[in-house]
Design an enzyme around this catalytic site. Sequence first.
Site, PDB file in Angstrom:
ATOM      1  N   GLY B  42       0.844  -1.197   0.000  1.00 55.84           N
ATOM      2  CA  GLY B  42       0.000   0.000   0.000  1.00 55.84           C
ATOM      3  C   GLY B  42       0.872   1.236   0.000  1.00 55.84           C
ATOM      4  N   ALA B  44       2.309   2.884   2.372  1.00 53.76           N
ATOM      5  CA  ALA B  44       3.507   2.765   3.195  1.00 53.76           C
ATOM      6  C   ALA B  44       4.469   1.740   2.596  1.00 53.76           C
ATOM      7  CB  ALA B  44       3.136   2.381   4.619  1.00 53.76           C
ATOM      8  N   HIS B 266     -16.184   5.825  10.879  1.00 56.52           N
ATOM      9  CA  HIS B 266     -16.331   6.938   9.942  1.00 56.52           C
ATOM     10  C   HIS B 266     -17.791   7.343   9.858  1.00 56.52           C
ATOM     11  CE1 HIS B 266     -16.066   9.349   6.352  1.00 56.52           C
ATOM     12  NE2 HIS B 266     -14.765   9.258   6.388  1.00 56.52           N
ATOM     13  N   SER B 284     -16.795   9.911   0.973  1.00 60.37           N
ATOM     14  CA  SER B 284     -15.740  10.772   1.504  1.00 60.37           C
ATOM     15  C   SER B 284     -16.271  11.836   2.452  1.00 60.37           C
ATOM     16  CB  SER B 284     -15.007  11.468   0.369  1.00 60.37           C
ATOM     17  OG  SER B 284     -14.162  12.446   0.909  1.00 60.37           O
ATOM     18  N   ARG B 331     -14.390  13.098  13.137  1.00 58.25           N
ATOM     19  CA  ARG B 331     -15.105  11.860  12.816  1.00 58.25           C
ATOM     20  C   ARG B 331     -15.746  11.200  14.019  1.00 58.25           C
ATOM     21  NH1 ARG B 331     -10.901   9.291   8.396  1.00 58.25           N
ATOM     22  NH2 ARG B 331     -11.515  10.729   6.764  1.00 58.25           N
ATOM     23  N   HIS B 402     -13.780   2.053  10.030  1.00 58.37           N
ATOM     24  CA  HIS B 402     -13.076   2.569   8.871  1.00 58.37           C
ATOM     25  C   HIS B 402     -11.559   2.449   8.994  1.00 58.37           C
ATOM     26  CE1 HIS B 402     -11.989   5.233   5.684  1.00 58.37           C
ATOM     27  NE2 HIS B 402     -11.495   6.139   6.486  1.00 58.37           N
ATOM     28  N   LEU B 442      -3.242   8.933   4.563  1.00 56.72           N
ATOM     29  CA  LEU B 442      -2.375   8.919   3.382  1.00 56.72           C
ATOM     30  C   LEU B 442      -1.062   9.608   3.722  1.00 56.72           C
ATOM     31  CD1 LEU B 442      -4.991   9.829   0.621  1.00 56.72           C
ATOM     32  CD2 LEU B 442      -4.388   7.621   1.551  1.00 56.72           C
TER      33      LEU B 442
END
Lengths: 248, 638, 234
Positions: B42, B44, B266, B284, B331, B402, B442
Site C-alpha cells: 500500500g 507505506a 467513519h 468521503s 469523525r 473505517h 495517506l
Amino acid sequence: MNLTLKVWRQKNPRAAGGFETYEAKGVTPEMSFLEMLDVVNEELIAGGRDPIAFDSDCREGICGMCSLVINGIPHGGQPGTTTCELHLRHFHDGQTITVEPWRAKAFPVVRDLITNRSAFDRIIQAGGFVSVNTGGTPDGNAIPVPKTTADRAMDAAACIGCGACVAVCKNASAMLFVAAKVSHLNLLPQGKAEKDRRALNMVKQMDHEGFGNCTVTGSCEAVCPKEISLSFIAKMNRDYGVATLKGQ
Amino acid sequence: MSLDSKIPPGPLAQKWDKHRFDLKLVNPANKRKFDIIVVGSGLAGASAAASLAELGYKVRCFCFQDSPRRAHSIAAQGGINAAKNYANDGDSVYRLFYDTIKGGDFRAREANVYRLAQVSSNIIDQCVAQGVPFAREYGGLLTNRSFGGAQVSRTFYARGQTGQQLLLGAYQALSRQIGLGTVEMHPRTEMLDLVVIDGHAKGIVVRDLVSGEISSHAADAVVLATGGYSNVFFLSTNAKGCNVTATWRAWKKGALFANPCYTQIHPTCIPVSGEHQSKLTLMSESLRNDGRVWVPKRKEDCQKPPASIPEADRDYYLERKYPSFGNLAPRDISSRAAKETCDDGRGVGPGGRGVYLDFADAIKRLGESMIRDRYGNLFDIYEKITNENAYKVPMRIYPAVHYSMGGTWVDYNLMSTLPGLFVIGEANFSDHGANRLGASALMQGLADGYFVLPYTIGDYFVSAKQAKPSANHPEFKKAEENIRQFAARLLSVKGRRTATSFHRELGKLLWEKCGMARNEAGLTEALKRIPELREEFWKNVAVTGGNGELNQALEYAGRVADFMEFAELLCLDALHRRESCGGHFREEFQTAEGEAKRDDENFAYVAAWEYQGAGKAPVMRKEPLVYEEAHMSTRSYK
Amino acid sequence: MKTIANIFASSLGKKYIMAVTGFGLFLFVIGHLAGNLQVFLGPEAINRYGAFLQSNPELLWPARIGLLLMLGLHIWSAAKVSLENRAARPEGYAAYEPVGSTYASRTMLVSGSIIFVFVVYHLLHYTAQVQYLNLTGRDFRVFVDLKDRHDIFKTLVVGFSNGWVSGFYILGMALLCLHLSHGASSMFQSLGWRNDVYRPMMENLARVVALLIFLGYSSIPAAILFGYGREVLR
C-alpha cells in the site's frame, strides 16, 4: 429472486475447464453480484464442495481486482460499473447468467474465474513511471500544470487496471490500458522528459506479452468502468509515432 | 520489558533534524549487502520498498493481491493533508501538528506527530514530481479543500480518488525498481509467520496463494506495512482481504501491540441494506464541506419523504451542537452524534439506522454542475449502491468502522519491540492517537515510507551488527512446519459452519459491545463470548480443498482464526481503558452533555500488550505520554 | 533502421502502415470516382479522359505500381494483424456480446477480403478486359470511337448491362462503403490525429463520405441498368 448460474470451473491453469450450473436461491435485488456469489459459495463450503474462486477485494469499484464476464460482457454491461458494484436489481427473477473469466492469451486462467494479469504490471515496469527518486523534488507549485491538462491526465489516470478492455476486445488488445498510462504521464510536464522512451518501451512490452492489436472497434471504451476515452489511444499512437520518427 | 520510545532530546521542532544527524549511515556501497523484506504494497509498503531500493538496498516486497497496485490505500477518496499554507489561511507545521494531536485526543506521541507535520510538505512535492494529477486552479497551481477537524484548507486531492492516485504514484516508483531488478516482487503471497533468531527479526514464512507452497525468506530486516484490523468487525469500509494476520503473528513472536481499542468509526458511510452485506462503502468526508447533516425533529416524521419535512421540523444536529465546526466536526464526534440520534428513534431509512446528508442548499447556492464537479463520482457510487439520486433526495449515511489507530507498537524509529522488525503505515500505532483526522492516513503512510523509514533502518543495520541470516536456519523450518500444521488443523475440522458465518457473528458481537460506544458490562460479556465462539470455530468450521492449491476458503479461515484471537485483545484493551477518548467512547465516562471524558491523570499512556504464550493473559506495558509543547486540553469543537 | 524495424515489427507500426496505405487507397477511390462520373457527361468526356490516361504511361505505371504496393502493404498488415489478434485469444467466450462496437469495425477483414476479390475481378473485367469474364460474349478491346480512341463509354454500357456484373459491382461498393465507414475515420485514430473533440465529427464524416462514394460508384451501373447510354448498343 432466484437465479441460475452457469459458471466456468477450472482447477488450475493446466486442467481442462467447463461450465457448471448453480442455483442462487432467495437472493435480493439490493445484493451485489459478488454478494450473490458469496451466498452460493457459502452453500458450497457448508456442503463440503470447493467454492467458486473469483478475485475481489475493495468491493467499491476502485482496486480493479474483480473481473467477471457476465452474460458475455466484462463487468456485466452497466455503464461505468465494475463487477463488484453491479447489483442484482439489473437482473430479473429466474434469469440464467453465464459467468466466465477474462479470456486472453496474456491473461491465463489461474483457477475458475481468476486470471493472471501480471502482464499489466510488467508493462508498467517497462516505462509507466516518472524516473524520480525519493527526495530532492521541487516544490509542488514550482511546476504549474494547466487545469485542463491536469484534468485530462486525471481522466487517463483513473484507470484501475482491471483488464476489462482486454477481455471485451475481439482482439484481446491492451491498448486502452497502455494508452491510459502513457497518456497520464505524457500529458503532464513532469512526464515530458521521458515521453518518447515511455511510449516506445511500454508498447514493446505490450506486444511482447501477446496482446492483440487495436482495430478501433471501441468496445474497450464501452465497458471501461472508469469510462476512459478511446482518444487516449490516439494520443499514444501519436506519441509512439513521433518517438519512432525521431529514431529513438 | 520496558518501552523505550527513543524520542530524541531537544526542542520539539529540532528533534527530527537532530535525530537524522545522529542516525548512523550505511555506506552507499554497503547498502546492497543488506536484504530487506517489505510486507504489503500500500502507500507505506510501496513507498518504502521503492525508496529503500533507490538507496541501494536489496528489497523483496510481498502482497496478497494479484498486483501491488491493488492494496487498499487505493480506496481512500478525500485527500492528503500537508502544511503548505498555499491557501494563505494561517496554516503551519505547528498548526498541522497541533490539529493532529488534538484530533487524536492527546493520545498520540508528540514527537512522531510533529515529524509527520514536518515531512508533510515533502510528500506533496514528491507526489507531484511522480506525476500524481492533483487538482489544480486555472492558474496551474495546486488547490486545496478543507476537511474535518481543521479550520484551514490544507487538503490536497485528486477528484474523489486521491488514495488511488497516490498509490499509483508509489506503485510506479516501485514498478520502476522492479524493472531495474532492485526489488523482487511477490504478488499473491501471504505472510504467515515472522521468524525471530536471537531476538532479532530475520525473515518471514509465506504461502504462495496460487500453488499453496510454503517458503522461507530471510533478510536483515523485516518491514510490515500490512494495514489495519478494521475487518475484525466483519463489516467495515476496508477491502475484503484486509486482515490482522501479519501483525498478529508478529505479536505472538514478541512485537508488542498498542492501543487496539482505538478504532475509528467513519461518520459518512452508506447504511447497511441487509444481512447479506459483505462490506460497507464510505462516502468521503469531504462531502461534509457542502452537505448538511440532519434528522427529523420528531420520530413520527422519520418515515416521511425528506422533501416533505419543513425546515422548522428538521434537526441539523451537528450545526446545533458544534456551531463553530458544524458539519465538519471530527469523525468520532460526528459518528457518535449520528448514533445518538438513531438511538433516540429519529434515524431514517430502512431499520432507522441512517441520517440525511443533504446537498439541497449547496446545489441552490453553487448550482448542480459545481456539486457534480466536486463530488460527481461519489454521487455516482451512491446511486449505484442505493439506486437513489442524491442530487434530488438527500443521501442517507451512517457510521461504519473505517480505520484502526492502534497497531504494533513502534519507537520513534518505527521499529517494534523486536529489533529488526519495522512497522509502518496503518499497521503501527504511532501518529493518530485515539482518533485520526481526515486526510491524515495517506499522509502518515507516505511519510513513513518515503521519509522516515529509509533513514532509520540504516541506523539499525549499523548498530545491530547482526550476522547474515539464512533461510535454512532451523527457526525457519520450525515456522514452516507450524504453518503447515495450522493449515492441516483448519482443513481437518470439517465442520458445518463457514468461516464467513463465524466472522459475521464475531463482527456483530464487536460492533454491539465494542463499537461506537462501549461499557464495562458489554465488554465483559464480549470477553466471555469470544473464547466460546473461538472454541466453536475450531470445532465446527468448514474449510474445503487442500493446502497445496489456490484455496480461498483456507486463506480466509486462517485470517478469521486470527481475528478470533485478536478480538479478545481489542476488548481487553477497551475494558482496561476506563476513560473516553477519541474513537474509544466508554459510556461510563462522559460529561453531562454526553461528550467524551478523558482521564489524563490515569490514562495518558500508550497501552502496549505483550504476548505471554498460548492461553495466558497478555501483560500490558505502559509508555507514558509526555507533552512538552501541546497543552492537554479538553477537546472542544463547539 | 530502428525506425523501420519499429514500424514493421510493432503493433502500432503495422497500424500506421495500414492507415497510411488505407489513406492512399482512399484518395484513389475518390479520384477514380471523380474520373468515372464523367460517364454522365457523355461518350466524348469519358473517352477523352481514358485516352489522356493511356497516353501518359510514364505517369500511369508509377501510379499503378504505387497503388499495387499500397494494396499489398494494406493486405499484408491486415493479414499480420488478424493472425496476431486470433492468437491473442486462444479460448473464446461461451457467451459474447460485442458491446460498443459497430458492425463495420468488427467485419473489416471480411469486407476487405471481398473487396479484394472484387478489385481483382474489376481489373480483369475493365483493365485487362478478359473477354470470357465479362459475361456478355463481346470483346471490349475492339470498341473504338469515331476519333479512334478506345470507347470506354461503350465498354461501360455493355459491361454493366449484365445484371450479374452490375450486381457484383454494387455489392463490392456496398462493402467498400462499410469498410470506409469505419476505416476513413479510424485511420486518423491509428495515426494519432484524432481527439475527443474531432472524433464524433470524423466518425460522422467518414460515414457520409463512405455513403457518397457508394452512391457515386453505384450510380453508374444503376443508371446503365435503367437504360442510360443504351443508344450506343444500337
